[in-house]
Design a protein around this motif. Structure first.
Motif, PDB file in Angstrom:
ATOM      1  N   TYR A  46      64.545  23.516  33.507  1.00 41.66           N
ATOM      2  CA  TYR A  46      63.108  24.034  34.147  1.00 41.66           C
ATOM      3  C   TYR A  46      62.629  25.309  34.276  1.00 41.66           C
ATOM      4  CZ  TYR A  46      62.466  19.266  35.744  1.00 41.66           C
ATOM      5  OH  TYR A  46      62.286  17.840  36.230  1.00 41.66           O
ATOM      6  N   LEU A  47      63.983  25.898  34.705  1.00 40.04           N
ATOM      7  CA  LEU A  47      63.830  27.443  35.389  1.00 40.04           C
ATOM      8  C   LEU A  47      63.717  28.325  33.235  1.00 40.04           C
ATOM      9  CD1 LEU A  47      65.872  27.955  38.496  1.00 40.04           C
ATOM     10  CD2 LEU A  47      63.577  28.251  37.950  1.00 40.04           C
ATOM     11  N   ALA A  48      65.002  27.585  33.141  1.00 40.35           N
ATOM     12  CA  ALA A  48      65.097  28.740  31.813  1.00 40.35           C
ATOM     13  C   ALA A  48      63.701  28.173  30.702  1.00 40.35           C
ATOM     14  CB  ALA A  48      66.680  28.517  30.611  1.00 40.35           C
ATOM     15  N   CYS A  49      63.151  26.875  30.780  1.00 42.43           N
ATOM     16  CA  CYS A  49      62.039  26.688  29.650  1.00 42.43           C
ATOM     17  C   CYS A  49      61.205  27.328  30.451  1.00 42.43           C
ATOM     18  CB  CYS A  49      61.681  25.047  29.751  1.00 42.43           C
ATOM     19  SG  CYS A  49      62.616  24.241  29.035  1.00 42.43           S
ATOM     20  N   GLY A  50      60.783  28.300  31.335  1.00 42.20           N
ATOM     21  CA  GLY A  50      59.636  29.095  32.512  1.00 42.20           C
ATOM     22  C   GLY A  50      58.941  28.160  33.860  1.00 42.20           C
ATOM     23  N   LEU A  51      59.574  27.578  34.059  1.00 38.17           N
ATOM     24  CA  LEU A  51      58.587  27.162  35.094  1.00 38.17           C
ATOM     25  C   LEU A  51      59.335  28.269  36.483  1.00 38.17           C
ATOM     26  CD1 LEU A  51      59.230  23.134  35.058  1.00 38.17           C
ATOM     27  CD2 LEU A  51      57.499  24.546  35.250  1.00 38.17           C
ATOM     28  N   ASP A  52      58.026  28.691  37.017  1.00 35.39           N
ATOM     29  CA  ASP A  52      57.755  29.438  37.745  1.00 35.39           C
ATOM     30  C   ASP A  52      57.693  29.280  39.134  1.00 35.39           C
ATOM     31  OD1 ASP A  52      57.679  31.490  39.866  1.00 35.39           O
ATOM     32  OD2 ASP A  52      55.750  32.832  38.088  1.00 35.39           O
ATOM     33  N   PRO A  53      59.327  29.843  40.260  1.00 35.87           N
ATOM     34  CA  PRO A  53      58.897  28.867  41.401  1.00 35.87           C
ATOM     35  C   PRO A  53      58.143  29.227  42.298  1.00 35.87           C
ATOM     36  CG  PRO A  53      60.570  29.937  41.010  1.00 35.87           C
ATOM     37  CD  PRO A  53      60.242  30.211  39.388  1.00 35.87           C
ATOM     38  N   ALA A  54      57.039  30.037  41.768  1.00 34.66           N
ATOM     39  CA  ALA A  54      56.393  30.395  42.590  1.00 34.66           C
ATOM     40  C   ALA A  54      54.856  30.176  42.446  1.00 34.66           C
ATOM     41  CB  ALA A  54      55.504  32.250  42.368  1.00 34.66           C
ATOM     42  N   PRO A  55      54.557  29.600  41.311  1.00 34.20           N
ATOM     43  CA  PRO A  55      53.473  27.945  41.148  1.00 34.20           C
ATOM     44  C   PRO A  55      53.780  27.010  40.996  1.00 34.20           C
ATOM     45  CG  PRO A  55      53.577  29.312  38.869  1.00 34.20           C
ATOM     46  CD  PRO A  55      54.378  30.363  39.818  1.00 34.20           C
ATOM     47  N   CYS A  56      55.205  27.017  41.474  1.00 30.45           N
ATOM     48  CA  CYS A  56      55.632  25.678  41.088  1.00 30.45           C
ATOM     49  C   CYS A  56      56.670  25.064  42.355  1.00 30.45           C
ATOM     50  CB  CYS A  56      56.436  25.421  39.965  1.00 30.45           C
ATOM     51  SG  CYS A  56      55.812  25.563  38.670  1.00 30.45           S
ATOM     52  N   ALA A  57      56.854  23.794  42.948  1.00 27.47           N
ATOM     53  CA  ALA A  57      57.700  23.366  43.893  1.00 27.47           C
ATOM     54  C   ALA A  57      58.760  22.941  43.269  1.00 27.47           C
ATOM     55  CB  ALA A  57      56.770  22.641  45.124  1.00 27.47           C
ATOM     56  N   LEU A  58      59.761  23.097  42.916  1.00 27.96           N
ATOM     57  CA  LEU A  58      60.868  22.110  42.171  1.00 27.96           C
ATOM     58  C   LEU A  58      61.613  21.876  43.507  1.00 27.96           C
ATOM     59  CD1 LEU A  58      61.449  26.001  40.031  1.00 27.96           C
ATOM     60  CD2 LEU A  58      59.665  23.445  39.524  1.00 27.96           C
ATOM     61  N   PHE A  59      62.421  21.112  43.032  1.00 34.80           N
ATOM     62  CA  PHE A  59      62.799  20.186  44.247  1.00 34.80           C
ATOM     63  C   PHE A  59      63.696  18.592  42.998  1.00 34.80           C
ATOM     64  CE2 PHE A  59      60.970  15.965  45.284  1.00 34.80           C
ATOM     65  CZ  PHE A  59      59.612  16.426  44.763  1.00 34.80           C
ATOM     66  N   VAL A  60      64.002  18.205  44.134  1.00 30.73           N
ATOM     67  CA  VAL A  60      65.661  16.879  43.839  1.00 30.73           C
ATOM     68  C   VAL A  60      64.688  16.069  44.214  1.00 30.73           C
ATOM     69  CG1 VAL A  60      67.944  15.865  42.898  1.00 30.73           C
ATOM     70  CG2 VAL A  60      67.851  18.664  42.805  1.00 30.73           C
ATOM     71  N   GLN A  61      64.695  14.952  43.758  1.00 32.60           N
ATOM     72  CA  GLN A  61      64.265  13.642  44.320  1.00 32.60           C
ATOM     73  C   GLN A  61      65.211  13.622  45.387  1.00 32.60           C
ATOM     74  OE1 GLN A  61      64.502  10.615  41.846  1.00 32.60           O
ATOM     75  NE2 GLN A  61      63.239   9.615  42.198  1.00 32.60           N
ATOM     76  N   SER A  62      65.931  13.077  45.560  1.00 28.76           N
ATOM     77  CA  SER A  62      66.986  12.695  47.197  1.00 28.76           C
ATOM     78  C   SER A  62      66.971  13.277  47.919  1.00 28.76           C
ATOM     79  CB  SER A  62      68.291  12.739  46.295  1.00 28.76           C
ATOM     80  OG  SER A  62      68.568  13.652  46.220  1.00 28.76           O
ATOM     81  N   HIS A  63      66.674  14.536  47.500  1.00 28.27           N
ATOM     82  CA  HIS A  63      66.626  15.527  49.189  1.00 28.27           C
ATOM     83  C   HIS A  63      64.995  15.508  49.660  1.00 28.27           C
ATOM     84  CE1 HIS A  63      68.931  18.628  46.657  1.00 28.27           C
ATOM     85  NE2 HIS A  63      69.464  17.366  46.473  1.00 28.27           N
ATOM     86  N   VAL A  64      64.403  14.720  49.768  1.00 34.53           N
ATOM     87  CA  VAL A  64      63.438  13.864  49.817  1.00 34.53           C
ATOM     88  C   VAL A  64      63.123  12.677  50.109  1.00 34.53           C
ATOM     89  CG1 VAL A  64      60.937  14.150  49.902  1.00 34.53           C
ATOM     90  CG2 VAL A  64      62.085  15.842  48.885  1.00 34.53           C
ATOM     91  N   PRO A  65      64.449  11.796  51.589  1.00 33.54           N
ATOM     92  CA  PRO A  65      64.086  10.671  51.298  1.00 33.54           C
ATOM     93  C   PRO A  65      63.392  10.108  51.323  1.00 33.54           C
ATOM     94  CG  PRO A  65      64.895  12.309  53.700  1.00 33.54           C
ATOM     95  CD  PRO A  65      64.761  13.026  51.626  1.00 33.54           C
ATOM     96  N   GLU A  66      61.928  10.615  51.606  1.00 32.08           N
ATOM     97  CA  GLU A  66      60.510   9.607  52.190  1.00 32.08           C
ATOM     98  C   GLU A  66      60.233   8.948  50.885  1.00 32.08           C
ATOM     99  OE1 GLU A  66      61.174  12.193  53.149  1.00 32.08           O
ATOM    100  OE2 GLU A  66      60.203  12.244  55.703  1.00 32.08           O
ATOM    101  N   HIS A  67      60.699   9.581  49.265  1.00 29.28           N
ATOM    102  CA  HIS A  67      60.567   8.927  48.486  1.00 29.28           C
ATOM    103  C   HIS A  67      61.068   7.178  48.442  1.00 29.28           C
ATOM    104  CE1 HIS A  67      59.287  12.249  45.149  1.00 29.28           C
ATOM    105  NE2 HIS A  67      59.494  12.455  46.427  1.00 29.28           N
ATOM    106  N   THR A  68      62.403   6.983  48.892  1.00 28.34           N
ATOM    107  CA  THR A  68      62.920   6.284  48.518  1.00 28.34           C
ATOM    108  C   THR A  68      62.140   4.966  49.365  1.00 28.34           C
ATOM    109  OG1 THR A  68      64.926   6.548  49.739  1.00 28.34           O
ATOM    110  CG2 THR A  68      64.975   6.380  47.350  1.00 28.34           C
ATOM    111  N   GLU A  69      61.497   5.589  50.717  1.00 30.31           N
ATOM    112  CA  GLU A  69      60.710   4.454  52.027  1.00 30.31           C
ATOM    113  C   GLU A  69      59.506   4.322  51.252  1.00 30.31           C
ATOM    114  OE1 GLU A  69      59.889   6.492  55.718  1.00 30.31           O
ATOM    115  OE2 GLU A  69      59.157   5.530  55.965  1.00 30.31           O
TER     116      GLU A  69
END
Ligand code: TYM
Length: 327
Positions: A66-89
């Motif tokens: 994601y980062l190497a292709c040019g997504l910039d963590p300033a304008p983008c929130a980047l995260f892993v799904q399982s780190h936000v348990p509300e997805h499964t709730e």
């Protein structure tokens, strides 16, 4: 007001040129115009057989890409799904408002369950409600994806509409955003099948981390046909696919490309395309090596993504729980 955009990729194998052209590249191109949320959807990757150690590795590789292709963590929130348990709730709550019939109609489920037969997990069947949760949790307006995900995004919209009807206005209705060129890149070995992460054939897809010599070899073996003229003709899927990749990477028009290849043969097409693919991927690969040499930084970017999204997640979940009588 910037449009809120959400999208994700499943860490179920190495990323290929289809993922790049159908998804990531478009996210990068629009990231300054939008409010961006991009996820590594690890809980979708466990709906079929997998190895825990390989999953962990694939998640890291995908964030690095994601980062190497040019997504910039300033304008983008980047995260892993399982780190936000509300997805499964939220996915569970959606399971309770989604008719079985809607899920039975999903073509990806039909295709995958045909291959897997009685090994199919319940998670594969309810995959689309988790995907709807990913999208709707953030009150997403636009979901940039390749053509194969259109039906899933439309289902998310239907679930939002049904929820709003049953429990009162709660969710924004999302729209799929699909580019005209390269929304479905096909397999090099078999242009009747879309390029996919799960295929085992060596000459099927071009991996974003493939070395130049391998890229050239795979392209030199790509299926074409017995005709001569190099023109965009959907009836000739092998050549059409190679030309489409050329079009997406070069930014040239179909007319310009046809003029460039007039009177030339398939060896030239494959060679010129290999040059273009290598020139696109080499800088990405160099950045990837640099980024992945500092894994702590990647962890920090992911943690910041979760922190940034917290208020949005809580606002949606509070409304949803209240609306459904769970609070
Ligand atoms: P996934 O991981 O299969 O693919 C990630 C993205 O790449 C696009 N894509 C392609 N585009 C063009 N040609 C191809 N051959 C090709 N193959 C894949 C996909 O359309 C996608 O945009 N279910 C999703 C992941 C997901 C998701 C979400 C996406 C989970 N939750 C919420 C958007 C929003 C999937 O398996 O994509």
């Amino acid at each position: 007001m910037k449009k809120r955009v959400f999208s994700g990729i499943k860490p179920s194998g190495s990323l290929h040129l289809g993922n790049y052209l159908g998804a990531i590249r478009n996210w990068v191109a629009d990231q300054d115009k939008c409010e961006n949320i991009f996820c590594v959807v690890d809980q979708h990757a466990i709906t079929v057989d997998y190895e825990p150690a390989a999953l962990r590795q694939n998640v890291r590789e995908l964030v690095g890409l994601y980062l190497a292709c040019g997504l910039d963590p300033a304008p983008c929130a980047l995260f892993v799904q399982s780190h936000v348990p509300e997805h499964t709730e939220l996915a569970w709550l959606f399971n309770c408002v989604t008719p079985m019939g809607w899920l039975q109609r999903m073509t990806q489920f039909k295709e995958k369950s045909d291959d897997l037969r009685e090994q199919v997990s319940a998670g594969l069947f309810t995959y689309p409600t988790l995907m709807a949760a990913d999208i709707l949790l953030y009150q997403t307006e636009e979901v940039p994806v390749g053509d194969d995900q259109k039906q899933h995004v439309e289902l998310a919209r239907d679930i939002a509409q049904r929820f709003n009807h049953l429990f009162g206005e709660t969710f924004v209705l999302p729209e799929p955003v699909i580019r005209k060129v390269a929304a479905r890149v096909m397999g090099l070995d078999d242009p009747s099948k879309k390029m996919s992460k799960s295929t085992t054939s060596d000459s099927h897809g071009i991996g974003l981390l493939d070395p130049p010599a391998l890229i050239r070899k795979k392209l030199s073996r790509a299926t074409t046909d017995s005709q001569r003229e190099i023109v965009f003709d959907r009836e000739r899927p092998g050549v059409f696919n190679l030309l489409t990749i050329f079009q997406a990477l070069s930014g040239q028009s179909q007319e310009e490309i046809e003029a460039h290849f007039a009177g030339k043969g398939y060896a030239q097409l494959k060679g010129d395309l290999a040059d273009l693919v290598v020139a696109t991927l080499e800088p990405i690969q160099a950045r990837y090596r640099e980024i992945t040499s500092a894994p702590e930084q990647i962890d920090q970017i992911l943690a910041q993504g979760v922190t940034r999204l917290r208020p949005l997640v809580e606002a949606t979940m509070t409304r949803v729980r209240c609306a459904m009588g769970l609070r």
